[in-house]
Design a protein around this motif. Sequence first.
Motif, PDB file in Angstrom:
ATOM      1  N   ARG A   1       0.813  -1.211   0.000  1.00  0.00           N
ATOM      2  CA  ARG A   1       0.000   0.000   0.000  1.00  0.00           C
ATOM      3  C   ARG A   1       0.851   1.267   0.000  1.00  0.00           C
ATOM      4  NH1 ARG A   1      -4.682  -1.539   4.491  1.00  0.00           N
ATOM      5  NH2 ARG A   1      -5.921  -2.916   3.134  1.00  0.00           N
ATOM      6  N   GLU A   2       2.037   1.158   0.517  1.00  0.00           N
ATOM      7  CA  GLU A   2       2.929   2.318   0.532  1.00  0.00           C
ATOM      8  C   GLU A   2       3.492   2.610  -0.852  1.00  0.00           C
ATOM      9  OE1 GLU A   2       4.542   5.600   1.966  1.00  0.00           O
ATOM     10  OE2 GLU A   2       3.275   4.291   3.172  1.00  0.00           O
ATOM     11  N   GLY A   3       3.228   1.724  -1.804  1.00  0.00           N
ATOM     12  CA  GLY A   3       3.654   1.967  -3.186  1.00  0.00           C
ATOM     13  C   GLY A   3       5.004   1.389  -3.528  1.00  0.00           C
ATOM     14  N   ALA A   4       5.369   0.261  -2.895  1.00  0.00           N
ATOM     15  CA  ALA A   4       6.697  -0.295  -3.117  1.00  0.00           C
ATOM     16  C   ALA A   4       6.845  -1.022  -4.444  1.00  0.00           C
ATOM     17  CB  ALA A   4       7.057  -1.249  -1.975  1.00  0.00           C
ATOM     18  N   ILE A   5       5.753  -1.547  -4.986  1.00  0.00           N
ATOM     19  CA  ILE A   5       5.888  -2.406  -6.165  1.00  0.00           C
ATOM     20  C   ILE A   5       6.434  -1.659  -7.385  1.00  0.00           C
ATOM     21  CG2 ILE A   5       4.602  -3.802  -7.844  1.00  0.00           C
ATOM     22  CD1 ILE A   5       2.930  -4.889  -5.560  1.00  0.00           C
ATOM     23  N   PRO A   6       5.932  -0.474  -7.751  1.00  0.00           N
ATOM     24  CA  PRO A   6       6.481   0.198  -8.945  1.00  0.00           C
ATOM     25  C   PRO A   6       7.997   0.455  -8.875  1.00  0.00           C
ATOM     26  CG  PRO A   6       4.368   1.155  -8.380  1.00  0.00           C
ATOM     27  CD  PRO A   6       4.720   0.234  -7.257  1.00  0.00           C
ATOM     28  N   PRO A   7       8.541   1.012  -7.792  1.00  0.00           N
ATOM     29  CA  PRO A   7       9.994   1.206  -7.780  1.00  0.00           C
ATOM     30  C   PRO A   7      10.761  -0.109  -7.758  1.00  0.00           C
ATOM     31  CG  PRO A   7       9.058   1.838  -5.651  1.00  0.00           C
ATOM     32  CD  PRO A   7       7.922   1.652  -6.595  1.00  0.00           C
TER      33      PRO A   7
ATOM     34  N   PRO B   1      22.906  -7.981 -10.873  1.00  0.00           N
ATOM     35  CA  PRO B   1      21.991  -9.134 -10.973  1.00  0.00           C
ATOM     36  C   PRO B   1      21.471  -9.610  -9.624  1.00  0.00           C
ATOM     37  CG  PRO B   1      23.864  -9.430 -12.438  1.00  0.00           C
ATOM     38  CD  PRO B   1      24.159  -8.203 -11.621  1.00  0.00           C
ATOM     39  N   LYS B   2      22.318  -9.585  -8.602  1.00  0.00           N
ATOM     40  CA  LYS B   2      21.888 -10.029  -7.272  1.00  0.00           C
ATOM     41  C   LYS B   2      20.803  -9.117  -6.724  1.00  0.00           C
ATOM     42  CE  LYS B   2      23.798 -11.355  -2.777  1.00  0.00           C
ATOM     43  NZ  LYS B   2      25.033 -11.458  -1.960  1.00  0.00           N
ATOM     44  N   LEU B   3      20.930  -7.813  -6.965  1.00  0.00           N
ATOM     45  CA  LEU B   3      19.916  -6.876  -6.504  1.00  0.00           C
ATOM     46  C   LEU B   3      18.600  -7.085  -7.246  1.00  0.00           C
ATOM     47  CD1 LEU B   3      18.893  -4.502  -4.906  1.00  0.00           C
ATOM     48  CD2 LEU B   3      20.085  -2.968  -6.486  1.00  0.00           C
ATOM     49  N   LYS B   4      18.677  -7.347  -8.547  1.00  0.00           N
ATOM     50  CA  LYS B   4      17.463  -7.610  -9.317  1.00  0.00           C
ATOM     51  C   LYS B   4      16.732  -8.824  -8.760  1.00  0.00           C
ATOM     52  CE  LYS B   4      19.020  -5.711 -13.759  1.00  0.00           C
ATOM     53  NZ  LYS B   4      19.211  -6.019 -15.194  1.00  0.00           N
ATOM     54  N   THR B   5      17.497  -9.859  -8.389  1.00  0.00           N
ATOM     55  CA  THR B   5      16.895 -11.072  -7.831  1.00  0.00           C
ATOM     56  C   THR B   5      16.178 -10.766  -6.523  1.00  0.00           C
ATOM     57  OG1 THR B   5      18.608 -12.445  -8.847  1.00  0.00           O
ATOM     58  CG2 THR B   5      17.384 -13.407  -7.010  1.00  0.00           C
ATOM     59  N   LYS B   6      16.788  -9.952  -5.693  1.00  0.00           N
ATOM     60  CA  LYS B   6      16.165  -9.581  -4.420  1.00  0.00           C
ATOM     61  C   LYS B   6      14.891  -8.783  -4.652  1.00  0.00           C
ATOM     62  CE  LYS B   6      20.656  -9.502  -2.161  1.00  0.00           C
ATOM     63  NZ  LYS B   6      21.782  -8.636  -1.740  1.00  0.00           N
ATOM     64  N   ALA B   7      14.938  -7.845  -5.602  1.00  0.00           N
ATOM     65  CA  ALA B   7      13.750  -7.054  -5.911  1.00  0.00           C
ATOM     66  C   ALA B   7      12.621  -7.945  -6.424  1.00  0.00           C
ATOM     67  CB  ALA B   7      14.098  -5.979  -6.942  1.00  0.00           C
ATOM     68  N   GLU B   8      12.957  -8.894  -7.278  1.00  0.00           N
ATOM     69  CA  GLU B   8      11.938  -9.806  -7.810  1.00  0.00           C
ATOM     70  C   GLU B   8      11.338 -10.667  -6.705  1.00  0.00           C
ATOM     71  OE1 GLU B   8      14.203 -11.825 -10.736  1.00  0.00           O
ATOM     72  OE2 GLU B   8      14.115 -10.181 -12.204  1.00  0.00           O
TER      73      GLU B   8
ATOM     74  N   LEU C   1      11.004  -9.827  -3.577  1.00  0.00           N
ATOM     75  CA  LEU C   1      10.125  -8.977  -2.774  1.00  0.00           C
ATOM     76  C   LEU C   1       8.825  -8.686  -3.519  1.00  0.00           C
ATOM     77  CD1 LEU C   1       9.582  -7.400  -0.249  1.00  0.00           C
ATOM     78  CD2 LEU C   1      11.013  -5.542  -1.129  1.00  0.00           C
ATOM     79  N   ILE C   2       8.913  -8.453  -4.821  1.00  0.00           N
ATOM     80  CA  ILE C   2       7.696  -8.235  -5.618  1.00  0.00           C
ATOM     81  C   ILE C   2       6.776  -9.451  -5.508  1.00  0.00           C
ATOM     82  CG2 ILE C   2       6.806  -7.993  -7.967  1.00  0.00           C
ATOM     83  CD1 ILE C   2       9.433  -6.418  -8.580  1.00  0.00           C
ATOM     84  N   GLU C   3       7.359 -10.645  -5.582  1.00  0.00           N
ATOM     85  CA  GLU C   3       6.563 -11.874  -5.464  1.00  0.00           C
ATOM     86  C   GLU C   3       5.847 -11.915  -4.114  1.00  0.00           C
ATOM     87  OE1 GLU C   3       7.216 -16.725  -5.401  1.00  0.00           O
ATOM     88  OE2 GLU C   3       8.886 -15.398  -5.926  1.00  0.00           O
ATOM     89  N   MET C   4       6.550 -11.550  -3.066  1.00  0.00           N
ATOM     90  CA  MET C   4       5.929 -11.517  -1.743  1.00  0.00           C
ATOM     91  C   MET C   4       4.751 -10.544  -1.703  1.00  0.00           C
ATOM     92  SD  MET C   4       8.875 -11.437   1.159  1.00  0.00           S
ATOM     93  CE  MET C   4      10.060 -12.756   1.386  1.00  0.00           C
ATOM     94  N   LEU C   5       4.968  -9.357  -2.249  1.00  0.00           N
ATOM     95  CA  LEU C   5       3.961  -8.306  -2.155  1.00  0.00           C
ATOM     96  C   LEU C   5       2.727  -8.617  -3.003  1.00  0.00           C
ATOM     97  CD1 LEU C   5       6.247  -5.133  -2.255  1.00  0.00           C
ATOM     98  CD2 LEU C   5       5.346  -6.368  -0.265  1.00  0.00           C
ATOM     99  N   ARG C   6       2.879  -9.433  -4.007  1.00  0.00           N
ATOM    100  CA  ARG C   6       1.747  -9.781  -4.864  1.00  0.00           C
ATOM    101  C   ARG C   6       0.936 -10.950  -4.300  1.00  0.00           C
ATOM    102  NH1 ARG C   6       4.673  -8.719 -10.764  1.00  0.00           N
ATOM    103  NH2 ARG C   6       4.111  -6.504 -10.846  1.00  0.00           N
ATOM    104  N   GLN C   7       1.386 -11.551  -3.207  1.00  0.00           N
ATOM    105  CA  GLN C   7       0.592 -12.566  -2.527  1.00  0.00           C
ATOM    106  C   GLN C   7       0.569 -12.238  -1.023  1.00  0.00           C
ATOM    107  OE1 GLN C   7       2.344 -16.452  -2.810  1.00  0.00           O
ATOM    108  NE2 GLN C   7       4.402 -15.650  -3.049  1.00  0.00           N
ATOM    109  N   PRO C   8       0.082 -11.058  -0.671  1.00  0.00           N
ATOM    110  CA  PRO C   8       0.190 -10.580   0.712  1.00  0.00           C
ATOM    111  C   PRO C   8      -0.593 -11.391   1.728  1.00  0.00           C
ATOM    112  CG  PRO C   8      -1.281  -9.172  -0.529  1.00  0.00           C
ATOM    113  CD  PRO C   8      -0.651 -10.105  -1.514  1.00  0.00           C
ATOM    114  N   ARG C   9      -1.617 -12.151   1.284  1.00  0.00           N
ATOM    115  CA  ARG C   9      -2.452 -12.859   2.246  1.00  0.00           C
ATOM    116  C   ARG C   9      -1.858 -14.205   2.654  1.00  0.00           C
ATOM    117  NH1 ARG C   9      -7.182 -10.381   2.923  1.00  0.00           N
ATOM    118  NH2 ARG C   9      -7.840  -8.847   1.362  1.00  0.00           N
ATOM    119  N   SER C  10      -0.822 -14.644   1.947  1.00  0.00           N
ATOM    120  CA  SER C  10      -0.200 -15.928   2.289  1.00  0.00           C
ATOM    121  C   SER C  10       0.501 -15.803   3.631  1.00  0.00           C
ATOM    122  CB  SER C  10       0.821 -16.329   1.214  1.00  0.00           C
ATOM    123  OG  SER C  10       0.170 -16.422  -0.037  1.00  0.00           O
ATOM    124  N   ALA C  11       0.252 -16.743   4.511  1.00  0.00           N
ATOM    125  CA  ALA C  11       0.910 -16.703   5.823  1.00  0.00           C
ATOM    126  C   ALA C  11       2.406 -16.913   5.687  1.00  0.00           C
ATOM    127  CB  ALA C  11       0.305 -17.763   6.739  1.00  0.00           C
ATOM    128  N   SER C  12       2.792 -17.734   4.747  1.00  0.00           N
ATOM    129  CA  SER C  12       4.217 -17.953   4.498  1.00  0.00           C
ATOM    130  C   SER C  12       4.371 -18.456   3.080  1.00  0.00           C
ATOM    131  CB  SER C  12       4.803 -18.970   5.486  1.00  0.00           C
ATOM    132  OG  SER C  12       4.156 -20.223   5.336  1.00  0.00           O
TER     133      SER C  12
END
Length: 362
Positions: free
Chosen positions: A312-318, A330-337, A339-350
């Motif tokens: 909700r804070e708008g993290a996905i676009p950046p 490349p390592k940073l891109k992997t980390k960003a990807e 985190l994006i995956e996490m944010l797109r399934q926010p209701r998953s407990a884990s």
Amino acid sequence: MESDASTSPRRRSSSCYSDSGDSSCSEPFSECGSDDLSFTPAAAAGIHRLLLSCAAEASDGTVSSLVAELESPSSSLDSLRRAAMELRLLAKHNPDNRIRIAAAGAVRPLVALLSHADPLLQEHGVTALLNLSICDENKAIIVEAGAIRPLVHALKSAASPAARENAACALLRLSQLDGSAAASIGRAGAIPLLVSLLETGGARGKKDAATALYALCSGARENRLRAVEAGAVRPLLDLMADPETGMVDKAAYVLHSLVGIAEGRSAAVEEGGVPVLVEMVEVGTPRQKEIATLCLLQICEDNAVYRTMVAREGAIPPLVALSQSSSARPKLKTKAEALIEMLRQPRSASLRARPAAVVAAE
């Protein structure tokens, strides 16, 4: 403070975060503040000669006589000051002298000076120990001489700001000896004092405190909880949110250490850290983008509520922009990807499988 970061205003700036003069460094921390010795006009005569002589290699006889002066019960205050100052300068300017001074038995009488009523003697004692601790071989000698608690006391109550700052630096160096030393420094009560220095110290004091906190929290997990309980998260976020402090990187790396524990993650969210970290991903330097992404990964892992707040804070676009950047590692891109995956399934407990970037961040 509102716990829901989506209601917290986020400062927007056209200029990116950057630590002054440090944007090209490969590490967030340089060595702590140097031994800056100043003299009153009354003491200025002969100082140039003294500095020149201390820059040279000292003889065993010279060092032994200075140590004997410190140990003698009949030495005057002026004699003690001069002997301590000369040992301080000898240890500052010549690496071989550091070994020679410690071998001559100077450490214990220098530790004793930390409890002396004279502020100048305290400062000379603290700073001589700091200069001796530059040498790795001396660290164990200083710890075994019982220096940790007197240094913590000096950090708390030394009359001179220089003595307090140099005590922080000396504790930093001793914490690098091993995890046991770092834990001992934490148990001696250094963490709340360093947090206080981080909040109220001058520019050098804040940097020394951040560097020492990073070393102590990296060296002993128990120190992370002490730092969180001492209120370290709030001043760290304040420093991260203000590029003018020149402390963005340093504060962010300390925060990353603290969000490695559950209490640190909770404190970071409750103190409004989510908007600060999202903005760093958006407008920070490459190193700041990376450490902010790592912090957010730690915060979001296994916590659906936090993931929702970050999204909700708008993290996905950046984060998407970061993952697609041709200049990002490349390592940073992997980390960003990840985190994006996490944010797109926010209701998953884990997550079923923890992303490799999360494992690498630990």
